[in-house]
Design a protein around this motif. Sequence first.
Motif, PDB file in Angstrom:
ATOM      1  N   ILE A 166       0.897  -1.192  -0.030  1.00 44.18           N
ATOM      2  CA  ILE A 166       0.055  -0.164  -0.103  1.00 44.18           C
ATOM      3  C   ILE A 166       1.011   1.112  -0.092  1.00 44.18           C
ATOM      4  N   ASP A 167       0.250   2.423  -0.320  1.00 43.36           N
ATOM      5  CA  ASP A 167       0.978   3.704  -0.230  1.00 43.36           C
ATOM      6  C   ASP A 167       0.535   4.288   0.709  1.00 43.36           C
ATOM      7  N   SER A 168       1.139   5.524   1.115  1.00 39.18           N
ATOM      8  CA  SER A 168       0.908   6.307   2.286  1.00 39.18           C
ATOM      9  C   SER A 168      -0.293   6.664   2.654  1.00 39.18           C
ATOM     10  N   LYS A 169      -1.170   6.796   1.492  1.00 37.71           N
ATOM     11  CA  LYS A 169      -2.727   7.031   1.550  1.00 37.71           C
ATOM     12  C   LYS A 169      -3.517   5.954   1.841  1.00 37.71           C
ATOM     13  N   LEU A 170      -2.936   4.570   2.173  1.00 33.37           N
ATOM     14  CA  LEU A 170      -3.624   3.400   2.485  1.00 33.37           C
ATOM     15  C   LEU A 170      -4.298   2.777   1.517  1.00 33.37           C
ATOM     16  N   THR A 171      -3.859   3.035   0.259  1.00 32.15           N
ATOM     17  CA  THR A 171      -4.460   2.418  -0.829  1.00 32.15           C
ATOM     18  C   THR A 171      -3.614   1.239  -1.428  1.00 32.15           C
ATOM     19  N   VAL A 172      -4.214   0.261  -1.852  1.00 32.80           N
ATOM     20  CA  VAL A 172      -3.598  -0.922  -2.412  1.00 32.80           C
ATOM     21  C   VAL A 172      -2.875  -0.699  -3.682  1.00 32.80           C
ATOM     22  N   VAL A 173      -1.562  -0.858  -3.959  1.00 33.47           N
ATOM     23  CA  VAL A 173      -1.101  -0.700  -5.129  1.00 33.47           C
ATOM     24  C   VAL A 173      -0.569  -1.777  -5.751  1.00 33.47           C
ATOM     25  N   SER A 174      -0.409  -3.097  -5.078  1.00 33.78           N
ATOM     26  CA  SER A 174      -0.008  -4.203  -5.618  1.00 33.78           C
ATOM     27  C   SER A 174      -0.294  -5.337  -4.623  1.00 33.78           C
ATOM     28  N   ALA A 175      -0.482  -6.599  -5.351  1.00 33.27           N
ATOM     29  CA  ALA A 175      -0.745  -7.693  -4.474  1.00 33.27           C
ATOM     30  C   ALA A 175      -0.590  -8.971  -5.348  1.00 33.27           C
ATOM     31  N   ASN A 176       0.002 -10.267  -4.769  1.00 28.14           N
ATOM     32  CA  ASN A 176       0.388 -11.261  -5.500  1.00 28.14           C
ATOM     33  C   ASN A 176      -0.865 -12.148  -5.690  1.00 28.14           C
ATOM     34  N   THR A 187     -11.764 -10.385  -9.261  1.00 28.41           N
ATOM     35  CA  THR A 187     -10.641 -10.018  -9.928  1.00 28.41           C
ATOM     36  C   THR A 187      -9.708  -9.057  -9.411  1.00 28.41           C
ATOM     37  N   PRO A 188      -8.566  -8.822  -9.864  1.00 36.26           N
ATOM     38  CA  PRO A 188      -7.508  -8.088  -9.206  1.00 36.26           C
ATOM     39  C   PRO A 188      -8.049  -6.450  -8.959  1.00 36.26           C
ATOM     40  N   LEU A 189      -8.851  -6.047  -9.544  1.00 39.75           N
ATOM     41  CA  LEU A 189      -9.474  -4.716  -9.503  1.00 39.75           C
ATOM     42  C   LEU A 189     -10.373  -4.404  -8.140  1.00 39.75           C
ATOM     43  N   ASP A 190     -10.806  -5.625  -7.709  1.00 42.31           N
ATOM     44  CA  ASP A 190     -11.663  -5.592  -6.495  1.00 42.31           C
ATOM     45  C   ASP A 190     -10.639  -5.465  -5.440  1.00 42.31           C
ATOM     46  N   LEU A 191      -9.368  -5.662  -5.706  1.00 41.30           N
ATOM     47  CA  LEU A 191      -8.530  -5.386  -4.280  1.00 41.30           C
ATOM     48  C   LEU A 191      -7.490  -4.148  -4.763  1.00 41.30           C
ATOM     49  N   ILE A 192      -6.977  -4.227  -6.003  1.00 48.16           N
ATOM     50  CA  ILE A 192      -6.297  -2.965  -6.262  1.00 48.16           C
ATOM     51  C   ILE A 192      -6.760  -1.608  -6.309  1.00 48.16           C
ATOM     52  N   GLY A 193      -6.142  -0.646  -5.996  1.00 51.47           N
ATOM     53  CA  GLY A 193      -6.810   0.566  -6.128  1.00 51.47           C
ATOM     54  C   GLY A 193      -7.584   0.729  -4.911  1.00 51.47           C
ATOM     55  N   GLN A 194      -8.201  -0.192  -4.169  1.00 47.71           N
ATOM     56  CA  GLN A 194      -8.876   0.016  -2.984  1.00 47.71           C
ATOM     57  C   GLN A 194      -8.498   0.408  -1.652  1.00 47.71           C
ATOM     58  N   SER A 195      -8.866   0.721  -0.605  1.00 47.67           N
ATOM     59  CA  SER A 195      -8.383   1.183   0.652  1.00 47.67           C
ATOM     60  C   SER A 195      -8.129  -0.097   1.180  1.00 47.67           C
ATOM     61  N   VAL A 196      -6.843  -0.097   1.955  1.00 52.49           N
ATOM     62  CA  VAL A 196      -6.589  -1.342   2.764  1.00 52.49           C
ATOM     63  C   VAL A 196      -7.768  -1.864   3.867  1.00 52.49           C
ATOM     64  N   LYS A 197      -8.316  -0.598   4.187  1.00 53.70           N
ATOM     65  CA  LYS A 197      -9.687  -0.901   5.263  1.00 53.70           C
ATOM     66  C   LYS A 197     -10.641  -1.964   4.938  1.00 53.70           C
ATOM     67  N   ILE A 198     -10.717  -2.538   3.727  1.00 50.84           N
ATOM     68  CA  ILE A 198     -11.697  -3.530   3.130  1.00 50.84           C
ATOM     69  C   ILE A 198     -11.151  -4.839   3.626  1.00 50.84           C
ATOM     70  N   LEU A 199     -10.096  -5.011   4.231  1.00 55.83           N
ATOM     71  CA  LEU A 199      -9.551  -6.028   4.638  1.00 55.83           C
ATOM     72  C   LEU A 199      -9.976  -6.145   6.195  1.00 55.83           C
ATOM     73  N   PHE A 200     -10.390  -5.467   6.824  1.00 55.19           N
ATOM     74  CA  PHE A 200     -10.502  -5.370   8.189  1.00 55.19           C
ATOM     75  C   PHE A 200     -12.137  -5.637   8.629  1.00 55.19           C
ATOM     76  N   THR A 201     -12.253  -6.135   9.496  1.00 55.10           N
ATOM     77  CA  THR A 201     -13.876  -6.096  10.161  1.00 55.10           C
ATOM     78  C   THR A 201     -14.254  -4.945  10.844  1.00 55.10           C
ATOM     79  N   GLU A 202     -15.411  -4.512  10.856  1.00 54.82           N
ATOM     80  CA  GLU A 202     -15.709  -3.187  11.536  1.00 54.82           C
ATOM     81  C   GLU A 202     -15.212  -3.183  12.909  1.00 54.82           C
ATOM     82  N   ASN A 203     -15.504  -4.024  13.559  1.00 54.73           N
ATOM     83  CA  ASN A 203     -15.179  -4.100  15.038  1.00 54.73           C
ATOM     84  C   ASN A 203     -13.917  -4.183  15.468  1.00 54.73           C
TER      85      ASN A 203
END
Length: 503
Positions: A166-176, A187-203
């Motif tokens: 991720i970059d300093s703005k918490l955006t996912v820029v690459s993933a294996n 699809t890769p676009l479901d993750l790439i370019g998204q905020s890393v917050k989508i990987l965590f549960t709300e609580n």
Amino acid sequence: MDKILIVDDEEDIRIALKRVLSREGYQIELAESASEAIHRISSGETFSVAISDILMSGMSGIDFTKYIAEKQINLPVILITGNPNLSSAESAIRYHAFEYISKPVDRTQILSVVKRALELKNQKDSDLEKLMLSEKLEKALRTQNLDLNRQNAAILNATSDAVITIDSKLTVVSANKASFEMFRFKTPLDLIGQSVKILFTENKMQKYMSQVSKVLSEEENKSTLQLSDVTLLRSDTSTFLADIAICSYSLDGDTYYTGVIRDVTQKKAMVEQLIQSERRAFLSVVAASIGHEINNSLTAIQGFVEMASRENADTMLKDRALKVTLNQTEKLRALTSNLLQLGKSLKSNDEQSKVLNLNKEISSVLQVFKETAKLKYCHIKWEESVEKIPIQMNSDQFALLLSNILLNAADATNNIGTIEIISYQDEKNSHLIVTDDGEGMSQETLNKIYEPYFTTKELGKGTGLGMFVVKQIVDNFDIRLEIDSAPGNGSKFHFIFPKVSES
């Protein structure tokens, strides 16, 4: 024109040095203290050389030199002192002072030292310029090194661990490739370019993001962070546990953060299976140990009932038979009740973890063991107290933890030694100490004590899972375990429980 900073709390010395150096064409700046000099430098003001007195009110010249060294500023510092000694000279060397001069300062000497200091600074500036040029060339070569990039991509896609950047703005820029499979993105676009917050549960979002922000705020190229048992969210809303290692680095002037994510769900399941396996082995040992006690009670009951059933039995004998029967059945009820309590199936730690009274839990476990053959001939030193010592734990797992330690202590003393149990509470933690006077353990044994299936007992007398399960339990509940043991000196197990929150 070279600019020289003179730092001294004595105005006469500042003026004298300024007069000498300004006549040689140098631009002179004066500072009354080391703190003032540091403030000017930290504000962006640059100098070619600094001359500083050592002994000054407030910060010393050594402190000023240390600051320059720690900030890696290319500024030669010449230290002068009216009280030269070995200690200040060693400090000057330690913090890379350019020169160490005793007062009174000779004009020829100071001019010579300043000249050499300027030559050194100019050389370092030239070397730095060459280094920056080299880095630019390296950057150009890096952009052309496509084959190496392909190799790295192949390695990343071959691993089963997810590697996400991720970059300093918490955006996912690459993933294996493993990242998309682990989080079940179509699809890769479901993750790439998204905020890393989508990987965590709300609580759990706030907790983990605060830890991620911590590594983002650290100095570049030196930041590392390890997160264990992190709850992550898949695209289908299911969750899993993972261990994450995060590092930061700078690339082409931008800062990036890469996390290596390992799914530990199977590992947790295996640990739980091992705990259950050890539970079954433990209950088998307990059941075998108290089996003869049950047989003894039944034999006593049967014998007295038969005598009381005879035609010539008098009232006194019948009364005695009734009392023996009642006593023995009460003993059997207590034994089976405690055994069933230990044998209850274990749910998740979160479901059953609660605030327990350490003294009460110890008494509950000892009630089972003190009448069994396993500990019957051991001397248990335990002063039961009404004091409430709080611990946050699962009662069932505490019984398993303490039981394993007691059984090992009994084996270490050949079932005839002394086992001492101490519990207390200080301002920060609750403590449990179990000490035995058995044969003790060598350093080699201590190094392997937590390995599964490792045992020093004879074949058939140990599963080798006891201490492994103890380690898993203390890790699950954030308990610190300190072991002190040596051959011939017995063993001491010190459990330090985390402080229980008042809420």
